[in-house]
Every structure is written in structure tokens, then in C-alpha cells.
Design a protein around this motif. Structure first.
Motif, short mmCIF file in Angstrom:
data_model
loop_
_atom_site.label_atom_id
_atom_site.label_comp_id
_atom_site.label_asym_id
_atom_site.label_seq_id
_atom_site.Cartn_x
_atom_site.Cartn_y
_atom_site.Cartn_z
N ARG A 96 -2.11 2.58 -18.80
CA ARG A 96 -1.33 1.70 -19.68
C ARG A 96 -0.94 0.41 -18.98
NH1 ARG A 96 3.53 4.21 -22.62
NH2 ARG A 96 3.30 5.94 -21.17
N ALA A 97 -0.66 0.51 -17.68
CA ALA A 97 -0.32 -0.70 -16.94
C ALA A 97 -1.49 -1.68 -16.94
CB ALA A 97 0.09 -0.34 -15.50
N VAL A 98 -2.70 -1.14 -16.79
CA VAL A 98 -3.90 -1.99 -16.80
C VAL A 98 -4.08 -2.67 -18.17
CG1 VAL A 98 -6.43 -1.87 -16.76
CG2 VAL A 98 -5.10 -0.85 -14.91
N GLN A 99 -3.70 -1.95 -19.23
CA GLN A 99 -3.80 -2.55 -20.57
C GLN A 99 -2.77 -3.65 -20.79
OE1 GLN A 99 -3.02 1.00 -22.83
NE2 GLN A 99 -5.14 1.71 -22.79
N LEU A 100 -1.58 -3.45 -20.20
CA LEU A 100 -0.45 -4.31 -20.58
C LEU A 100 -0.22 -5.50 -19.67
CD1 LEU A 100 2.10 -1.45 -21.37
CD2 LEU A 100 1.11 -3.04 -23.04
N PHE A 101 -0.50 -5.35 -18.38
CA PHE A 101 -0.03 -6.35 -17.42
C PHE A 101 -1.14 -7.23 -16.86
CE2 PHE A 101 3.35 -3.20 -17.46
CZ PHE A 101 4.47 -4.02 -17.56
N ASP A 102 -0.77 -8.49 -16.62
CA ASP A 102 -1.70 -9.43 -15.99
C ASP A 102 -1.73 -9.25 -14.48
OD1 ASP A 102 -2.62 -11.33 -18.22
OD2 ASP A 102 -0.48 -11.11 -18.56
N VAL A 103 -0.58 -8.86 -13.92
CA VAL A 103 -0.50 -8.72 -12.47
C VAL A 103 0.52 -7.63 -12.11
CG1 VAL A 103 0.81 -10.89 -12.53
CG2 VAL A 103 0.24 -9.94 -10.33
N VAL A 104 0.21 -6.87 -11.07
CA VAL A 104 1.09 -5.80 -10.62
C VAL A 104 1.65 -6.18 -9.24
CG1 VAL A 104 1.16 -3.37 -9.87
CG2 VAL A 104 -0.13 -4.00 -11.93
N HIS A 105 2.99 -6.29 -9.15
CA HIS A 105 3.62 -6.69 -7.88
C HIS A 105 3.98 -5.48 -7.02
CE1 HIS A 105 5.17 -10.94 -8.98
NE2 HIS A 105 4.38 -10.57 -9.97
N SER A 106 3.88 -4.29 -7.58
CA SER A 106 4.53 -3.13 -6.97
C SER A 106 3.55 -2.06 -6.51
CB SER A 106 5.52 -2.55 -7.98
OG SER A 106 4.92 -2.49 -9.28
N LEU A 107 2.41 -2.49 -6.02
CA LEU A 107 1.46 -1.50 -5.49
C LEU A 107 2.06 -0.90 -4.22
CD1 LEU A 107 -1.44 -0.35 -5.93
CD2 LEU A 107 -2.06 -1.75 -3.98
N ASP A 108 2.18 0.44 -4.18
CA ASP A 108 2.87 1.03 -3.03
C ASP A 108 2.18 2.27 -2.46
OD1 ASP A 108 3.44 2.75 -5.07
OD2 ASP A 108 5.61 2.48 -5.01
N SER A 109 0.92 2.49 -2.80
CA SER A 109 0.18 3.56 -2.13
C SER A 109 -1.32 3.40 -2.35
CB SER A 109 0.62 4.94 -2.65
OG SER A 109 0.12 5.17 -3.95
N ALA A 110 -2.08 4.00 -1.43
CA ALA A 110 -3.54 3.96 -1.56
C ALA A 110 -3.96 4.78 -2.77
CB ALA A 110 -4.20 4.49 -0.29
N ALA A 111 -3.22 5.86 -3.05
CA ALA A 111 -3.55 6.69 -4.22
C ALA A 111 -3.39 5.89 -5.51
CB ALA A 111 -2.64 7.93 -4.23
N LEU A 112 -2.33 5.11 -5.59
CA LEU A 112 -2.13 4.29 -6.78
C LEU A 112 -3.22 3.22 -6.90
CD1 LEU A 112 -0.45 3.55 -9.28
CD2 LEU A 112 1.00 2.13 -7.80
N ALA A 113 -3.65 2.68 -5.77
CA ALA A 113 -4.75 1.70 -5.80
C ALA A 113 -6.00 2.33 -6.40
CB ALA A 113 -5.02 1.17 -4.39
#
Ligand SMILES: *Cc1c(COP(=O)(O)O)cnc(C)c1O
Length: 240
Positions: A96-113
Motif C-alpha cells: 500500500r505504501a508503494v501505491q500511495l507514496f512518492d517517497v519513503v523517508h523511514s526505511l529502517d531495515s534490509a527486510a523492509l527494503a
């Protein structure tokens, strides 16, 4: 005057005030005001107020929760502004974040990447710009990665297919005296400079997302290129 019109006038004035402070702080530190992007943090404020902000010239909006942002973005319009995710992202909301946001400031893990990269493929999204959030104050309540984890996460972003590393973000501990936040901002700049030397931002300079209502002037003096300002623009936050 209706109260909506009154709110909208107040919002314009507060926005002007923030812009002129940004300009003064930039000039005071021999920087171009245009090099500092204002991200207006609209969390807790309703879609109607967000529309007024856009009408007043706001082009970048920050939200910290996917669910709240989703209903607001649906009401306001995905294309009417650039939407920045500034809060912790749970990996089950990556798509959903990929659908909604232009940019993500809060990347905080390799798993989330990895999750975000996978979600980009599923959504046919070519590029998602991300900033890595650092926890420089070692506060249990704040998300973000420790400095020593930074090189590993930088590599996982740069090895991903669709994420583009555009900068670093931090949220220092709260100090009554904003001057005390300065060392954290300076540290983020040093980390950015080192990554820039190593060409980790590709052709980019490496953004510094730092500074909120009570400390954005100090953050600009330390090199902020994105300030995330909520209260100074929208007033006190509404109960959710
Ligand atoms: C809420 C929030 C802001 C804005 O805070 P203000 O003090 O209202 O300017 C900035 N950054 C993050 C990550 C936030 O959650």
C-alpha cells in the motif's frame, strides 16, 4: 467570514511565515532557500485542511501512518501533491505504501527494503525513492537504524532492483532548547557526506531530511535539504 475561510487565511499566514523563516535561515548560512524543500506534515488533520494547504501552494505533504494517509489521499487526490511517508512502515503495508507514496523517508531495515522492492515489482512501479532513517539518539521509542547498521542497509537498497537511495533522515531526541539537537543534525550530515564520497547516492547529492517545527532553523544551518514541519503550518494536532 466562515470558519473554513478563516482557517484557510490563518494557514496561508503560517505558511508564509515558515517560508520566510526558511529563507532567513538559509541566507544566514549562505545557502539557497530553493535548496530546502518544505514537507508540510498533515498527520491528524482532515482532507479539507490538506486541500487548503495545496491551494495555498504546498506541493509536498508528509504523513506518518499508511492507513490514515490512504483515506486522505483518496479524498484529496494522489496527483495533487507529492506524498512523503515519514513514519515507521510495517512490512505488511509495503504494497500500500508503494501505491500511495512518492517517497519513503523511514526505511529502517534490509527486510523492509526487500519488501518494498518486491512490492514495486508487483505494482509495476519502476522507481521508489527512499531515505534511510537513522536513530542517532538511541531512544527505545524511536525507529531508525543504528549507525553501524547503515552500510549494510545502504548496500541492500543499492542492490535492489527498484529502490533508489536519495538520502538520510533523522528525528533527534526532543530538547526544549533546539540548539541541543544540533550535534545530531551535524552527525547526519557527516554520514551523508561519507556516503556521497562513496557515490552511494548515484548521481545525487544525498538529501538530508531533518528538522521539525521547533528545530528546523537549526537543521537548516546544519544542511537540511528537506524539513518536515507540521504544527507551525497546521496548528496543534487534532486527536486521531
Ligand atoms: C509529526 C512529525 C513531524 C512534524 O512535527 P511538528 O513538530 O508538528 O513540526 C516531523 N517528522 C516526523 C517524523 C513526524 O512524525
Amino acid at each position: 467570514m466562515s470558519s473554513a475561510a478563516q482557517t484557510s487565511d490563518e494557514l496561508r499566514l503560517r505558511l508564509q511565515d515558515v517560508h520566510s523563516r526558511i529563507e532567513i535561515a538559509a541566507k544566514g548560512s549562505h545557502r539557497e532557500p530553493a535548496a530546502i524543500k518544505l514537507v508540510a506534515v498533515s498527520k491528524t488533520h482532515p482532507a479539507e485542511v490538506v486541500r487548503q494547504a495545496i491551494d495555498a501552494g504546498v506541493a509536498d505533504l508528509g504523513e506518518n501512518r499508511v492507513q490514515e494517509a490512504e483515506s486522505k489521499i483518496n479524498e484529496v487526490g494522489r496527483e495533487r501533491a507529492r506524498w512523503h511517508l515519514i513514519g515507521h512502515l510495517q512490512s505488511n503495508k509495503a504494497r500500500r505504501a508503494v501505491q500511495l507514496f512518492d517517497v519513503v523517508h523511514s526505511l529502517d531495515s534490509a527486510a523492509l527494503a526487500r519488501k518494498l522492492d518486491h512490492a514495486c515489482r508487483e505494482e509495476n512501479r519502476d522507481v521508489l525513492p527512499v531515505l534511510i532513517q537513522l536513530d542517532l539518539g538511541h531512544e527505545a521509542t524511536k525507529s531508525g537504524v543504528d549507525e553501524k547498521e547503515l552500510p549494510g542497509i545502504v548496500d541492500s537498497v543499492n542492490e535492489s532492483e527498484r529502490l533508489r537511495l536519495v538520502g538520510l533522515m533523522t528525528l533527534p531526541p526532543f530538547f526544549e532548547d533546539a540548539e541541543l539537537a544540533r550535534p545530531y543534525f551535524a552527525r547526519l550530515r557527516e554520514l551523508r557526506d561519507k556516503l556521497r564520497e562513496q557515490k552511494k547516492f548515484g548521481d545525487g547529492e544525498g538529501e538530508l531530511s531533518m528538522g521539525m517545527t521547533h528545530d528546523y532553523l537549526v537543521a537548516i544551518e546544519e544542511g537540511a535539504t528537506m524539513v518536515r514541519v507540521g504544527t507551525a503550518i497546521f496548528g496543534q494536532r487534532q486527536p486521531r
